[in-house]
Design an enzyme around this catalytic site. Structure first.
Site, PDB file in Angstrom:
ATOM      1  CG  HIS A 145     -23.327  12.975 -24.121  1.00 43.41           C
ATOM      2  ND1 HIS A 145     -22.534  13.503 -25.533  1.00 43.41           N
ATOM      3  CD2 HIS A 145     -22.413  12.375 -23.607  1.00 43.41           C
ATOM      4  CE1 HIS A 145     -21.316  12.878 -25.462  1.00 43.41           C
ATOM      5  NE2 HIS A 145     -21.148  11.901 -24.586  1.00 43.41           N
ATOM      6  CG  ASP A 152     -18.811  10.921 -26.815  1.00 42.22           C
ATOM      7  OD1 ASP A 152     -18.239  11.273 -25.780  1.00 42.22           O
ATOM      8  OD2 ASP A 152     -20.066  10.102 -26.500  1.00 42.22           O
ATOM      9  CD  GLU A 222     -16.905   6.937 -22.229  1.00 42.16           C
ATOM     10  OE1 GLU A 222     -17.474   5.746 -21.925  1.00 42.16           O
ATOM     11  OE2 GLU A 222     -17.185   7.942 -22.497  1.00 42.16           O
TER      12      GLU A 222
END
Length: 245
Positions: A145, A152, A222
């Site tokens: 990130h 996300d 994820e």
């Protein structure tokens, strides 16, 4: 002769001074580093629910470096995400972003918090001790990130509310059923996890396909985490704060 030359020079000086007062540096120049944009300046239709700027996250408090609930990305990632949004809009849906660029200071804050230790949290990490979140791969000591091209996100139906209330992860924000909420630190969040409700599996597949088409790759642990494959800063991490302007 000297005075004749001096009057135009004085006029130019006072004109420049007036312009400087009317347009201070903060108003004239965006403080973002070159190559970064605020997502809203590229696509205002993408819903932003930046979790680390508030208390509804696994730390249960604001994270260092998040001075505003704003999504910042590299220009390339923002444009690619906008193309995904067009695909969703055609289906009557919308993207919801939970986190975008993350300052290095925020990553360090998460790391310090993790190392403080503590019991499992039934909402965010129901089967893992807080002190094991890094070792288990749920919290990173470094984060993609911070390179500015990771996001996300989930998909929502803006035309109706949601009755999905995930047992783990972020509280319901009207997203489609993905089996878990954002930041559920559990094997259930692995993109290909099975068994999974048919609707949740289909929604994960839809998000994955749309993001891949736009040039993003998924982090397999994820379902919500994607990084632009051809990111402009693959080896550089940034630490400027997340601000509204």
């Amino acid at each position: 002769m000297y005075g004749a030359r001096r009057r135009p020079l004085l006029g130019a000086f006072f004109s420049a001074l007036t312009l400087a007062i009317a347009c201070p540096p903060s108003a004239r120049a965006d403080p973002l580093p070159a190559g970064f944009v605020r997502l809203a300046n590229i696509d205002q239709t993408i819903h932003q629910d930046i979790r680390y700027a508030g208390r509804e996250n696994f730390l249960r408090r604001k994270v260092d470096g998040y001075d505003a609930p704003v999504c910042i990305l590299t220009a390339q990632a923002a444009r690619a995400l906008s193309s995904v949004q067009k695909t969703m809009t055609a289906k009557g849906l919308t993207l919801v972003v939970f986190d975008c660029y993350r300052p290095a200071r925020a990553v360090a804050d998460m790391g310090r918090w993790t190392r403080e230790g503590g019991p499992p949290d039934p909402q965010w990490y129901p089967t893992v001790e807080r002190g094991d979140l890094i070792a288990k791969g749920y919290v990173g000591e470094l984060s993609s990130h911070s390179r500015g091209s990771t996001v996300d996100l989930a998909i929502a139906d803006p035309g109706k509310g949601s009755d999905v209330h995930p047992a783990c992860g972020a509280p319901d924000v009207g997203t489609l059923d993905f089996g878990t909420g954002f930041d559920c630190f559990d094997p259930m969040s692995e993109t290909a996890h099975r068994p999974l409700r048919a609707e949740a599996a289909a929604n994960r597949k839809m998000l994955l396909a749309a993001m891949r088409t736009a040039g993003f790759r998924n982090y397999a642990r994820e379902w919500w985490h994607f990084t632009l494959a051809k990111e402009p800063f693959p080896k550089q991490r940034f630490d400027f704060p997340v601000t509204a302007n």
